[in-house]
Design an enzyme around this catalytic site. Structure first.
Site, PDB file in Angstrom:
ATOM      1  N   ASP A  97       0.815  -1.226   0.000  1.00 41.61           N
ATOM      2  CA  ASP A  97       0.000   0.000   0.000  1.00 41.61           C
ATOM      3  C   ASP A  97       0.846   1.272   0.000  1.00 41.61           C
ATOM      4  OD1 ASP A  97      -2.256  -1.636   0.108  1.00 41.61           O
ATOM      5  OD2 ASP A  97      -2.196  -1.694   2.288  1.00 41.61           O
ATOM      6  N   LYS A 143       2.115   1.891  -5.191  1.00 41.98           N
ATOM      7  CA  LYS A 143       2.845   1.334  -6.338  1.00 41.98           C
ATOM      8  C   LYS A 143       2.048   1.459  -7.635  1.00 41.98           C
ATOM      9  CE  LYS A 143       3.080  -2.627  -4.197  1.00 41.98           C
ATOM     10  NZ  LYS A 143       2.626  -2.276  -2.848  1.00 41.98           N
ATOM     11  N   GLY A 202      -3.935  -4.839  -4.137  1.00 46.51           N
ATOM     12  CA  GLY A 202      -5.042  -3.913  -4.371  1.00 46.51           C
ATOM     13  C   GLY A 202      -4.472  -2.659  -4.992  1.00 46.51           C
ATOM     14  N   HIS A 203      -4.498  -2.561  -6.317  1.00 47.97           N
ATOM     15  CA  HIS A 203      -3.860  -1.434  -7.000  1.00 47.97           C
ATOM     16  C   HIS A 203      -4.924  -0.551  -7.648  1.00 47.97           C
ATOM     17  CE1 HIS A 203       0.199  -3.793  -7.247  1.00 47.97           C
ATOM     18  NE2 HIS A 203      -0.211  -3.574  -6.022  1.00 47.97           N
ATOM     19  N   THR A 204      -4.821   0.735  -7.337  1.00 47.15           N
ATOM     20  CA  THR A 204      -5.825   1.675  -7.838  1.00 47.15           C
ATOM     21  C   THR A 204      -5.207   2.536  -8.934  1.00 47.15           C
ATOM     22  OG1 THR A 204      -6.729   1.733  -5.616  1.00 47.15           O
ATOM     23  CG2 THR A 204      -7.466   3.450  -7.122  1.00 47.15           C
ATOM     24  N   THR A 237      -5.330 -11.971   3.375  1.00 49.22           N
ATOM     25  CA  THR A 237      -6.444 -11.469   2.573  1.00 49.22           C
ATOM     26  C   THR A 237      -7.442 -12.585   2.277  1.00 49.22           C
ATOM     27  OG1 THR A 237      -5.226 -11.940   0.552  1.00 49.22           O
ATOM     28  CG2 THR A 237      -4.964  -9.736   1.493  1.00 49.22           C
ATOM     29  N   GLN A 265       2.630  -6.132  -2.942  1.00 50.37           N
ATOM     30  CA  GLN A 265       3.024  -6.170  -1.517  1.00 50.37           C
ATOM     31  C   GLN A 265       4.299  -5.340  -1.291  1.00 50.37           C
ATOM     32  OE1 GLN A 265       2.160  -9.641  -2.911  1.00 50.37           O
ATOM     33  NE2 GLN A 265       0.156  -8.779  -2.599  1.00 50.37           N
ATOM     34  N   THR A 296       3.582 -12.312   3.494  1.00 51.96           N
ATOM     35  CA  THR A 296       2.921 -13.038   2.420  1.00 51.96           C
ATOM     36  C   THR A 296       3.861 -14.168   2.003  1.00 51.96           C
ATOM     37  OG1 THR A 296       1.658 -12.783   0.371  1.00 51.96           O
ATOM     38  CG2 THR A 296       3.756 -11.573   0.504  1.00 51.96           C
ATOM     39  N   ARG A 324      -6.265   0.728   8.498  1.00 49.05           N
ATOM     40  CA  ARG A 324      -4.874   0.261   8.513  1.00 49.05           C
ATOM     41  C   ARG A 324      -4.168   0.825   9.738  1.00 49.05           C
ATOM     42  NH1 ARG A 324      -4.149   2.019   2.315  1.00 49.05           N
ATOM     43  NH2 ARG A 324      -5.152   0.236   1.350  1.00 49.05           N
TER      44      ARG A 324
HETATM   45  P1  IMO Z   1      -0.521  -4.313  -2.290  1.00 50.79           P
HETATM   46  O1  IMO Z   1       0.037  -4.921  -3.538  1.00 50.79           O
HETATM   47  C1  IMO Z   1      -0.820  -4.583   2.085  1.00 50.79           C
HETATM   48  C2  IMO Z   1      -0.763  -8.643   3.849  1.00 50.79           C
HETATM   49  C3  IMO Z   1      -2.027  -9.182   4.501  1.00 50.79           C
HETATM   50  C4  IMO Z   1      -1.434 -10.082   5.564  1.00 50.79           C
HETATM   51  C5  IMO Z   1      -0.203 -10.673   4.877  1.00 50.79           C
HETATM   52  C6  IMO Z   1      -0.421 -12.046   4.273  1.00 50.79           C
HETATM   53  O2  IMO Z   1      -1.843  -3.674  -2.422  1.00 50.79           O
HETATM   54  O3  IMO Z   1       0.493  -3.428  -1.642  1.00 50.79           O
HETATM   55  P2  IMO Z   1      -1.710 -12.934   2.125  1.00 50.79           P
HETATM   56  O4  IMO Z   1      -3.161 -12.869   1.756  1.00 50.79           O
HETATM   57  O5  IMO Z   1      -0.805 -12.296   1.122  1.00 50.79           O
HETATM   58  O6  IMO Z   1      -1.279 -14.319   2.473  1.00 50.79           O
HETATM   59  O7  IMO Z   1      -1.604 -12.073   3.493  1.00 50.79           O
HETATM   60  O8  IMO Z   1       0.135  -9.751   3.835  1.00 50.79           O
HETATM   61  N1  IMO Z   1      -0.925  -8.178   2.453  1.00 50.79           N
HETATM   62  C7  IMO Z   1      -0.913  -6.886   2.062  1.00 50.79           C
HETATM   63  N2  IMO Z   1      -0.832  -5.741   2.786  1.00 50.79           N
HETATM   64  N3  IMO Z   1      -0.862  -4.501   0.732  1.00 50.79           N
HETATM   65  C8  IMO Z   1      -0.905  -5.639  -0.008  1.00 50.79           C
HETATM   66  O9  IMO Z   1      -0.796  -5.614  -1.348  1.00 50.79           O
HETATM   67  C9  IMO Z   1      -0.979  -6.893   0.647  1.00 50.79           C
HETATM   68  N4  IMO Z   1      -1.059  -8.171   0.237  1.00 50.79           N
HETATM   69  C10 IMO Z   1      -1.010  -8.949   1.344  1.00 50.79           C
HETATM   70  O10 IMO Z   1      -2.790  -8.153   5.061  1.00 50.79           O
HETATM   71  O11 IMO Z   1      -0.983  -9.329   6.662  1.00 50.79           O
HETATM   72 MG    MG Z   2      -3.087  -2.349  -1.489  1.00 53.10          MG
END
Ligand code: IMO
Ligand code: MG
Length: 465
Positions: A12, A15, A39-41, A127, A239, A254, A339
């Site tokens: 978040d 990116k 989650g990309h906007t 997630t 991530q 993750t 968050r």
């Molecule tokens: P973007 O690409 C923020 C976090 C989850 C959890 C941990 C593991 O939007 O930056 P998972 O479902 O991947 O096994 O969860 O990782 N998490 C993220 N936090 N932005 C993300 O993606 C995330 N993708 C997974 O909240 O703590």
């Molecule tokens: Mg995100």
């Protein structure tokens, strides 16, 4: 030429917006890890697009490639593609035959295992998309790959081996009554998720659609040919570094490698190719985190995520957290849950810059901090009486670190869009001091500064392509 975009913190960091900005000059935008947990906007022509799997570049007519390091849920993939088509776009998406498939049982198991772990505070707050269980099967050599969906006999053989083991896990280890379970909260039919025939029928159909639309590729060969033909390739990390399975806050991570090495193993190109272009770390000007695990610079807390926080505390830290959360829109893209927020953490960033070899950084959400009179940055930590400049390898030790803060003057601006037009020199002096501190500490130039959500609200000092 290549450019790699990597999250420097806990995801978040904004990116998607930067991939969108720099991706203008790319021909192919490739994701190399993760799945629909992202989650990309992207905002284009006043329209907002929220994507979890399809690479952001697809909105602007680039080829969007999901590399072999990704885990792909075909249901999400086709839902997103159909949604974009309904909105008048014609996304060109390619999927690596070597990428692993997220099956419905992975999602069910993700949920059950998180429940089981929550009894001992071990849940990561995933997630729920089945990411971990799918990578687990990849490493355990019992996964189903995209290429297997194209060959019904192979698909059947793979499912016949793996599904009984998944059933046994759900029933005998976790005590689930599959036939009585009904649907999960996210609408997955649990009995069908563990049924070979139902899975075979559905996923054979997904394979047929992938083949009909000519979507599957050998990712490495496809990308190498594109580069040889003089095209630009952008690697879009999902991530962030502190969520990396190797370099993050294990086990609250993750299951993939968002760090730049993942762009090699996750696409089939070598480090010399990935390293021939810029590797850009995306930094949020403060810190946010979704899910559990330590966060030494956290302000206040979020019930259910912050270890040991019960929500009864109220004080200046909680007020600050609320202020930053509101100003920065720090609520989950999909779930809407708040968050966790905290001050910028330099040990986290030094670790990220080294692990990925950043050649430049982009600092986002600089406008958000404009609501504060004074702000703080954790310059280092104290651990057992010693000063530490990077994060310790174990999460427990990391949780013991006490931040050593430096204080910076706050900044304010009445018109960020005017500053975006005028450029870097128009930024408040205090903002420049903050950015110069980052450049000096990370030994990396600031390529761009995000001062608002739109594409135009970014000060660009360097274009990597
Ligand atoms: P973007 O690409 C923020 C976090 C989850 C959890 C941990 C593991 O939007 O930056 P998972 O479902 O991947 O096994 O969860 O990782 N998490 C993220 N936090 N932005 C993300 O993606 C995330 N993708 C997974 O909240 O703590
Ligand atoms: Mg995100």
């Amino acid at each position: 030429m290549t450019v790699t975009i990597v999250g420097s913190q806990f995801g978040d960091e904004g990116k998607g917006g930067i991939v969108d900005l720099y991706g203008d000059e790319a021909d192919v935008v490739a994701r190399y890890q993760g799945g629909d947990n992202a989650g990309h906007t992207v905002v284009e022509g006043g329209e907002e697009y929220k994507l979890s799997l399809v690479p952001s570049g697809a909105i602007r007519g680039k080829v969007g490639l999901l590399g072999n390091g990704c885990v792909v849920n075909p249901r999400t993939l086709f839902d997103e593609i159909d949604g974009l088509r309904e909105r008048g776009l014609d996304p060109d998406i390619r999927v690596a035959e070597r990428a692993h498939v997220i099956l419905p049982y992975h999602r069910v198991l993700d949920g059950i295992e998180e429940d089981a772990k929550s009894e001992g505070d071990l849940e990561a707050g995933t997630t729920g998309r089945g990411i971990g269980p799918t990578y687990e099967d990849k490493a355990g050599r019992r996964g189903v790959r995209i290429g297997d969906l194209l060959d019904p006999a192979v698909l059947r053989e793979r499912l016949e081996y793996v599904v009984p083991t998944k059933r046994a896990l759900a029933e005998d280890v976790f005590g689930l009554d599959l036939e009585a379970a009904g649907e999960t909260d996210s609408g997955i039919d649990v009995a069908a998720a563990f049924d070979v025939d139902a899975l075979y029928e559905e996923f054979k159909n997904h394979g047929e659609r992938l083949a009909e639309e000519g979507m599957t590729v050998d990712a490495g060969t496809y990308l190498a040919e594109s580069i040889d033909a003089g095209e630009n390739v952008m690697f879009e990390g999902a991530q962030g570094t502190s969520l990396d399975i190797d370099h993050g806050t294990y086990p609250f991570v993750t299951s993939s490698n968002p760090t730049a090495g993942g762009a090699c193993t996750g696409t089939g190109l070598g480090p010399t190719t990935v390293g021939s272009g810029d590797v850009i770390g995306i930094v949020k000007a403060y810190l946010s985190r979704v899910g559990t695990g330590p966060m030494p610079t956290e302000l206040g807390g979020v019930v259910g995520d912050t270890p040991g926080y019960d929500g009864t505390e109220t004080g200046p830290e909680e007020e600050l957290a609320t202020k930053i959360r509101e100003a920065g829109g720090e609520y989950g893209t999909v779930t809407g849950r708040p968050r966790r927020v905290g001050w910028l953490d330099m040990p986290v960033l030094r670790h990220a810059a080294r692990a990925s070899g950043f050649t430049g950084i982009v600092v986002n959400h600089v406008d958000t901090l404009g609501i504060l009179d004074e702000l703080r940055v954790a310059h280092s930590y104290t651990l057992d009486g010693e000063e530490q400049f990077t994060v310790p390898p174990t999460t427990e030790r990391w949780g013991d670190c006490e931040p050593n803060y430096r204080t910076f003057d706050g900044w304010s601006a009445s018109d960020w869009s005017a500053i975006a037009d005028e450029g870097y020199d128009a930024l408040p002096e205090a903002t420049k001091a903050y950015l110069e501190y980052l450049e000096a500490e990370l030994d990396t130039p600031v390529y761009a500064i995000g001062i608002g959500p739109g594409r135009e609200e970014t000060i660009v000092r360097h274009r990597p392509f």
